[in-house]
Design a protein around this motif. Sequence first.
Motif, PDB file in Angstrom:
ATOM      1  N   HIS A 118       1.985  -1.879  -3.958  1.00  6.52           N
ATOM      2  CA  HIS A 118       1.136  -2.941  -3.407  1.00  6.52           C
ATOM      3  C   HIS A 118       0.191  -2.290  -2.389  1.00  6.52           C
ATOM      4  O   HIS A 118       0.645  -1.751  -1.377  1.00  6.52           O
ATOM      5  N   TRP A 119      -1.109  -2.386  -2.655  1.00  8.42           N
ATOM      6  CA  TRP A 119      -2.062  -1.667  -1.813  1.00  8.42           C
ATOM      7  C   TRP A 119      -2.549  -2.515  -0.650  1.00  8.42           C
ATOM      8  O   TRP A 119      -2.838  -3.708  -0.796  1.00  8.42           O
ATOM      9  N   LEU A 120      -2.646  -1.873   0.514  1.00 10.12           N
ATOM     10  CA  LEU A 120      -3.101  -2.506   1.743  1.00 10.12           C
ATOM     11  C   LEU A 120      -4.365  -1.802   2.226  1.00 10.12           C
ATOM     12  O   LEU A 120      -4.518  -0.593   2.053  1.00 10.12           O
ATOM     13  N   ASP A 121      -5.250  -2.551   2.835  1.00  9.46           N
ATOM     14  CA  ASP A 121      -6.472  -1.990   3.413  1.00  9.46           C
ATOM     15  C   ASP A 121      -6.171  -1.580   4.846  1.00  9.46           C
ATOM     16  O   ASP A 121      -5.986  -2.429   5.725  1.00  9.46           O
ATOM     17  N   GLY A 122      -6.110  -0.272   5.082  1.00  9.70           N
ATOM     18  CA  GLY A 122      -5.801   0.202   6.419  1.00  9.70           C
ATOM     19  C   GLY A 122      -6.849  -0.144   7.447  1.00  9.70           C
ATOM     20  O   GLY A 122      -6.569  -0.123   8.649  1.00  9.70           O
ATOM     21  N   SER A 123      -8.049  -0.470   7.000  1.00 13.14           N
ATOM     22  CA  SER A 123      -9.109  -0.849   7.937  1.00 13.14           C
ATOM     23  C   SER A 123      -9.150  -2.349   8.170  1.00 13.14           C
ATOM     24  O   SER A 123      -9.999  -2.843   8.910  1.00 13.14           O
TER      25      SER A 123
ATOM     26  N   GLY B  62       0.580   6.858   0.524  1.00 15.12           N
ATOM     27  CA  GLY B  62      -0.869   6.880   0.468  1.00 15.12           C
ATOM     28  C   GLY B  62      -1.429   8.186   0.984  1.00 15.12           C
ATOM     29  O   GLY B  62      -0.688   9.088   1.387  1.00 15.12           O
ATOM     30  N   PRO B  63      -2.752   8.307   1.003  1.00  8.15           N
ATOM     31  CA  PRO B  63      -3.386   9.559   1.425  1.00  8.15           C
ATOM     32  C   PRO B  63      -3.201   9.846   2.908  1.00  8.15           C
ATOM     33  O   PRO B  63      -2.863   8.975   3.710  1.00  8.15           O
ATOM     34  N   THR B  64      -3.472  11.094   3.241  1.00  4.92           N
ATOM     35  CA  THR B  64      -3.462  11.546   4.628  1.00  4.92           C
ATOM     36  C   THR B  64      -4.484  10.778   5.461  1.00  4.92           C
ATOM     37  O   THR B  64      -5.564  10.423   4.978  1.00  4.92           O
ATOM     38  N   ALA B  65      -4.131  10.511   6.715  1.00  7.21           N
ATOM     39  CA  ALA B  65      -5.032   9.935   7.727  1.00  7.21           C
ATOM     40  C   ALA B  65      -5.352   8.469   7.510  1.00  7.21           C
ATOM     41  O   ALA B  65      -6.309   7.953   8.070  1.00  7.21           O
ATOM     42  N   THR B  66      -4.540   7.772   6.722  1.00  4.93           N
ATOM     43  CA  THR B  66      -4.780   6.347   6.504  1.00  4.93           C
ATOM     44  C   THR B  66      -4.051   5.468   7.505  1.00  4.93           C
ATOM     45  O   THR B  66      -4.364   4.286   7.641  1.00  4.93           O
ATOM     46  N   GLY B  67      -3.045   6.021   8.205  1.00  6.35           N
ATOM     47  CA  GLY B  67      -2.290   5.233   9.170  1.00  6.35           C
ATOM     48  C   GLY B  67      -0.864   4.943   8.749  1.00  6.35           C
ATOM     49  O   GLY B  67      -0.248   3.992   9.249  1.00  6.35           O
TER      50      GLY B  67
ATOM     51  N   LEU C 154       7.227  -0.907  -2.651  1.00  6.51           N
ATOM     52  CA  LEU C 154       6.340   0.231  -2.436  1.00  6.51           C
ATOM     53  C   LEU C 154       5.000  -0.260  -1.901  1.00  6.51           C
ATOM     54  O   LEU C 154       4.309  -1.042  -2.558  1.00  6.51           O
ATOM     55  N   LEU C 155       4.651   0.194  -0.723  1.00  5.67           N
ATOM     56  CA  LEU C 155       3.415  -0.206  -0.066  1.00  5.67           C
ATOM     57  C   LEU C 155       2.494   0.994   0.046  1.00  5.67           C
ATOM     58  O   LEU C 155       2.899   2.049   0.556  1.00  5.67           O
ATOM     59  N   GLY C 156       1.271   0.858  -0.425  1.00  2.53           N
ATOM     60  CA  GLY C 156       0.286   1.921  -0.299  1.00  2.53           C
ATOM     61  C   GLY C 156      -0.771   1.514   0.704  1.00  2.53           C
ATOM     62  O   GLY C 156      -1.217   0.359   0.709  1.00  2.53           O
ATOM     63  N   ILE C 157      -1.155   2.427   1.562  1.00  2.42           N
ATOM     64  CA  ILE C 157      -2.225   2.146   2.519  1.00  2.42           C
ATOM     65  C   ILE C 157      -3.378   3.104   2.252  1.00  2.42           C
ATOM     66  O   ILE C 157      -3.176   4.307   2.068  1.00  2.42           O
TER      67      ILE C 157
END
Length: 300
Positions: A281-286, A9-14, A189-192
């Motif tokens: 699989h996308w996860l909500d970092g917040s 995932g993108p930078t600074a997401t955790g 594959l997990l995306g945050i």
Amino acid sequence: MNRLVAVVGPTATGKSDLGVALAEELDGEVVNADAMQLYRGMDVGTAKLTLRERRGVPHHLLDVLDVTDTAAVAAYQREARDVVERLLAAGRTPVLVGGSGLYVQAVVDDLEFPGTDPALRAELEAELAEHGPAALHTRLAAVDPAAAEVVLPSNGRRIVRALEVVALTGKPFPARLPTSGAPRYDAVLLGIDRPTAELDLRVARRVARMFAAGLVEETRELLARGLREGRTASRALGYQQVVAALDGGGDLAAAAADTVAATRRFVRRQRSWFRRDRRIHWLDGSGPDATAAALRHVGS
């Protein structure tokens, strides 16, 4: 049965914190997939986890290159797959963590990276410097129309590589990367990610922390080790802005603002790259508990 878990995932997401948490839960170890964290001494500017923040979880492929070395995805692929396969054989869970999309795909997909010919590369780069990318893109369209459709006419570096591969192999340049099919190592594959406004704020706060934590001093130390000569390391976000400020009179406030803007642009490119891959699989970092949500996907 153990499997590879990738956190992207993108930078600074955790990602880094989630990777450590998953490794703790899954009896695993982290494998770095951030191209800039391969470099020794590039700690503050890459948000590399400290030993304390790693909480005793072993991390692989951190601090393996000098800043004068050129990072090569083909070499990374060999080394990362070796680590992953050793961990799996030992009954451990490899947790691949990073936002360098091509590096992640080099591990989980069957990508081949043809070699290079220094003389041919130098010839093509000289032509690029003399005639510009548009002329070379026209040549690419003649020898490999499919690649020319994907490679931007302004991306001189990638055009040169495409022409080099075609000349060396006689085969089309693999400009489109796989985004479907079963990944290697039965990987999940997990995306945050986070909402754009929140992530923009997190980027600004991260850059402020980096400058407060000694990014300028770290950059000076790396310049003494040859940072300017490093083809890959010298382009790292934060460092290139600080170097420009040091060269141009020392406006570090402007360097920080430029780093924020460049990082936000990079976040959007990362998001575009990873969102093309329907396997993630996308996860909500917040959200309240990204680790629990991730573990549900790992177990499914």
